[in-house]
Design a protein around this motif. Structure first.
Motif, PDB file in Angstrom:
ATOM      1  N   GLU A  83     -11.237 -29.427   2.104  1.00 28.19           N
ATOM      2  CA  GLU A  83     -10.794 -29.499   0.715  1.00 28.19           C
ATOM      3  C   GLU A  83     -10.558 -28.136   0.091  1.00 28.19           C
ATOM      4  N   GLY A  84     -11.208 -27.117   0.611  1.00 25.80           N
ATOM      5  CA  GLY A  84     -11.046 -25.764   0.078  1.00 25.80           C
ATOM      6  C   GLY A  84      -9.891 -25.005   0.691  1.00 25.80           C
ATOM      7  N   GLY A  85      -9.170 -25.621   1.628  1.00 30.70           N
ATOM      8  CA  GLY A  85      -8.031 -24.962   2.256  1.00 30.70           C
ATOM      9  C   GLY A  85      -8.385 -24.174   3.497  1.00 30.70           C
ATOM     10  N   THR A  86      -9.634 -24.273   3.953  1.00 28.00           N
ATOM     11  CA  THR A  86     -10.052 -23.571   5.163  1.00 28.00           C
ATOM     12  C   THR A  86      -9.719 -24.407   6.398  1.00 28.00           C
TER      13      THR A  86
ATOM     14  N   ASP B   4      -2.130 -17.137  23.017  1.00 33.05           N
ATOM     15  CA  ASP B   4      -2.524 -17.615  21.692  1.00 33.05           C
ATOM     16  C   ASP B   4      -1.312 -18.231  21.001  1.00 33.05           C
ATOM     17  N   VAL B   5      -1.541 -19.246  20.183  1.00 35.82           N
ATOM     18  CA  VAL B   5      -0.451 -19.886  19.455  1.00 35.82           C
ATOM     19  C   VAL B   5      -0.700 -19.778  17.958  1.00 35.82           C
ATOM     20  N   TYR B   6       0.390 -19.892  17.187  1.00 35.18           N
ATOM     21  CA  TYR B   6       0.328 -19.837  15.729  1.00 35.18           C
ATOM     22  C   TYR B   6       0.637 -21.211  15.158  1.00 35.18           C
ATOM     23  N   VAL B   7      -0.028 -21.548  14.074  1.00 34.57           N
ATOM     24  CA  VAL B   7       0.232 -22.807  13.377  1.00 34.57           C
ATOM     25  C   VAL B   7       0.326 -22.534  11.885  1.00 34.57           C
ATOM     26  N   VAL B   8       1.133 -23.358  11.204  1.00 31.36           N
ATOM     27  CA  VAL B   8       1.126 -23.402   9.747  1.00 31.36           C
ATOM     28  C   VAL B   8       0.710 -24.810   9.353  1.00 31.36           C
ATOM     29  N   VAL B   9       0.000 -24.912   8.250  1.00 29.92           N
ATOM     30  CA  VAL B   9      -0.532 -26.198   7.818  1.00 29.92           C
ATOM     31  C   VAL B   9      -0.185 -26.409   6.354  1.00 29.92           C
ATOM     32  N   ARG B  10       0.221 -27.629   6.009  1.00 31.18           N
ATOM     33  CA  ARG B  10       0.512 -27.954   4.621  1.00 31.18           C
ATOM     34  C   ARG B  10       0.011 -29.366   4.313  1.00 31.18           C
ATOM     35  N   ARG B  11      -0.434 -29.521   3.082  1.00 28.61           N
ATOM     36  CA  ARG B  11      -0.869 -30.840   2.616  1.00 28.61           C
ATOM     37  C   ARG B  11      -0.123 -31.124   1.327  1.00 28.61           C
ATOM     38  N   ILE B  12       1.010 -31.814   1.442  1.00 32.54           N
ATOM     39  CA  ILE B  12       1.855 -32.128   0.298  1.00 32.54           C
ATOM     40  C   ILE B  12       1.348 -33.409  -0.345  1.00 32.54           C
ATOM     41  N   ALA B  13       1.324 -33.418  -1.656  1.00 33.19           N
ATOM     42  CA  ALA B  13       0.805 -34.573  -2.390  1.00 33.19           C
ATOM     43  C   ALA B  13       1.488 -35.856  -1.932  1.00 33.19           C
ATOM     44  N   GLY B  14       0.673 -36.863  -1.624  1.00 34.67           N
ATOM     45  CA  GLY B  14       1.194 -38.142  -1.178  1.00 34.67           C
ATOM     46  C   GLY B  14       1.479 -38.217   0.307  1.00 34.67           C
ATOM     47  N   SER B  15       1.249 -37.133   1.051  1.00 26.54           N
ATOM     48  CA  SER B  15       1.485 -37.112   2.497  1.00 26.54           C
ATOM     49  C   SER B  15       0.233 -36.652   3.219  1.00 26.54           C
ATOM     50  N   LYS B  16       0.147 -36.987   4.499  1.00 25.05           N
ATOM     51  CA  LYS B  16      -1.000 -36.525   5.272  1.00 25.05           C
ATOM     52  C   LYS B  16      -0.828 -35.049   5.630  1.00 25.05           C
ATOM     53  N   THR B  17      -1.917 -34.407   5.954  1.00 19.29           N
ATOM     54  CA  THR B  17      -1.867 -32.996   6.343  1.00 19.29           C
ATOM     55  C   THR B  17      -1.006 -32.826   7.594  1.00 19.29           C
TER      56      THR B  17
ATOM     57  N   ARG C 201      10.918 -25.214  -0.085  1.00 18.25           N
ATOM     58  CA  ARG C 201      11.297 -26.013   1.077  1.00 18.25           C
ATOM     59  C   ARG C 201      10.112 -26.260   2.004  1.00 18.25           C
ATOM     60  N   PHE C 202       9.085 -25.455   1.844  1.00 18.45           N
ATOM     61  CA  PHE C 202       7.892 -25.633   2.678  1.00 18.45           C
ATOM     62  C   PHE C 202       6.822 -26.440   1.959  1.00 18.45           C
ATOM     63  N   ALA C 203       6.509 -26.058   0.740  1.00 22.57           N
ATOM     64  CA  ALA C 203       5.472 -26.758  -0.025  1.00 22.57           C
ATOM     65  C   ALA C 203       5.570 -26.362  -1.483  1.00 22.57           C
ATOM     66  N   GLY C 204       4.966 -27.185  -2.357  1.00 21.56           N
ATOM     67  CA  GLY C 204       4.934 -26.881  -3.779  1.00 21.56           C
ATOM     68  C   GLY C 204       3.870 -25.852  -4.107  1.00 21.56           C
ATOM     69  N   PRO C 205       3.903 -25.300  -5.290  1.00 27.86           N
ATOM     70  CA  PRO C 205       2.945 -24.243  -5.661  1.00 27.86           C
ATOM     71  C   PRO C 205       1.503 -24.721  -5.683  1.00 27.86           C
ATOM     72  N   ASN C 206       1.278 -26.003  -5.866  1.00 30.17           N
ATOM     73  CA  ASN C 206      -0.097 -26.518  -5.916  1.00 30.17           C
ATOM     74  C   ASN C 206      -0.526 -27.227  -4.631  1.00 30.17           C
ATOM     75  N   ASP C 207       0.341 -27.216  -3.623  1.00 31.49           N
ATOM     76  CA  ASP C 207      -0.009 -27.864  -2.353  1.00 31.49           C
ATOM     77  C   ASP C 207      -0.810 -26.893  -1.475  1.00 31.49           C
ATOM     78  N   PRO C 208      -1.942 -27.324  -0.948  1.00 29.45           N
ATOM     79  CA  PRO C 208      -2.721 -26.454  -0.064  1.00 29.45           C
ATOM     80  C   PRO C 208      -1.937 -26.106   1.206  1.00 29.45           C
ATOM     81  N   THR C 209      -1.927 -24.837   1.559  1.00 31.39           N
ATOM     82  CA  THR C 209      -1.239 -24.373   2.770  1.00 31.39           C
ATOM     83  C   THR C 209      -2.088 -23.312   3.455  1.00 31.39           C
ATOM     84  N   ALA C 210      -1.878 -23.147   4.744  1.00 33.94           N
ATOM     85  CA  ALA C 210      -2.616 -22.143   5.511  1.00 33.94           C
ATOM     86  C   ALA C 210      -1.889 -21.881   6.824  1.00 33.94           C
ATOM     87  N   ALA C 211      -2.290 -20.828   7.506  1.00 37.26           N
ATOM     88  CA  ALA C 211      -1.749 -20.484   8.823  1.00 37.26           C
ATOM     89  C   ALA C 211      -2.867 -19.876   9.654  1.00 37.26           C
ATOM     90  N   ALA C 212      -2.731 -19.959  10.969  1.00 40.10           N
ATOM     91  CA  ALA C 212      -3.783 -19.419  11.836  1.00 40.10           C
ATOM     92  C   ALA C 212      -3.214 -19.037  13.195  1.00 40.10           C
TER      93      ALA C 212
END
Length: 296
Positions: A205-208, A249-262, A229-240
């Motif tokens: 929930e904290g975006g970690t 090693d691989v890179y990922v980006v993560v987004r949780r858009i309102a109304g959709s699953k992560t 185009r990626f996410a809204g200003p209030n949507d939690p996002t992260a990369a690792a």
């Protein structure tokens, strides 16, 4: 009169010779036939990261282009086609422009066709490791200034075309493309699930980000600014950056858009991007503008 002169006179001018133009025309025709034979001997749709024969160039010398010299037809022992080798299967009817759906290549009945203007640079056979009747091919293609990598797959019940901007090497790009395609294959029951499944990371929930049990997070950042185009200003996002059990090693980006699953998106590996910052700079450009492809 000398004997030599008598002999020369007795022969006369000999039989009438055909005009030189006829030789030239016949020669040009033979050359065209050799070119076609040489090209044969020498060589839908789910969009994920951003279709085996291949299509040669069209007709020459102002001849009508009926497709007869554009498709490799010589059979080989391989179940796929590259560098001019076709499968034992009958060559399908060439696709229409609309069939490509904007992609550089299309896989149809075991044959790869290139859209108008695209040319093959390099190829990797069956990067998915499929067993027949499934097929796959990795391609590096160019069209003028455009340069792309493509993964084309074909199954009993469908096909998939996966393309993206050519950054790094085809082999490195395919690591990510193959992983994304494999996830889709599992979901569509093309292949059985892995022993270790589930998303690479989850987001609390904290975006970690929290890595899957068999993985380790090397570095992560939150609050990605990739634009709307990626996410809204209030949507939690992260990369690792993730340390994988095998390979780079691989890179990922993560987004949780309102109304959709992560959503977890693999976007590259350490063979292409040496640092997380380099990957993030690339990802931002992929989501910028109106015509960019994103990472999927």
């Amino acid at each position: 009169m000398e004997i030599k002169e008598s002999l020369d006179t007795s022969f006369g001018d000999g039989p009438t010779q055909p005009q030189i133009e006829k030789h030239l025309v016949a020669g040009r025709r033979a050359l065209r036939r050799r070119r076609v034979t040489t090209s044969v001997a020498a060589l839908a749709v789910v969009s994920l990261v951003g279709g085996t024969s291949w299509l040669a160039t069209g007709g020459t010398d102002n001849e009508p282009d009926n497709g007869a010299d554009r498709i490799a037809t010589q059979p080989s022992a391989s179940s796929t086609v590259h560098k001019g080798r076709a499968t034992k299967e009958k060559v399908p009817t060439p696709p229409k422009k609309s069939d490509f759906l904007g992609e550089p290549a299309l896989l149809k009945n075991g044959h790869v066709f290139l859209a108008d203007g695209w040319q093959e640079v390099s190829v990797i056979d069956n990067p998915m490791g499929y067993q027949a009747p499934n097929r796959s091919m990795g391609l590096e293609v160019r069209k003028g200034e455009e340069h792309k990598f493509v993964l084309v797959c074909e199954f009993v019940n469908g096909t998939s075309t996966n393309s993206g901007a050519a950054v790094g090497t085809l082999a490195d790009w395919l690591e990510t493309a193959v992983a994304n395609q494999h996830t889709l294959d599992v979901e569509n029951q093309v292949v059985p699930p892995d022993k270790v499944n589930g998303p690479l990371v989850t987001m609390d929930e904290g975006g970690t980000l929290i890595a899957r049990s068999d993985l380790r997070i090397v570095q992560q950042v939150a609050g990605l600014d990739f634009g709307p185009r990626f996410a809204g200003p209030n949507d939690p996002t992260a990369a690792a950056r993730l340390d994988m059990p095998t390979g780079k090693d691989v890179y990922v980006v993560v987004r949780r858009i309102a109304g959709s699953k992560t959503e977890v998106i693999r976007g590259g590996n350490a063979g292409t991007f040496p640092t997380l910052d380099a990957f993030l700079a690339h990802a931002k450009t992929q989501y910028a503008g109106k015509t960019s492809e994103g990472l999927r």
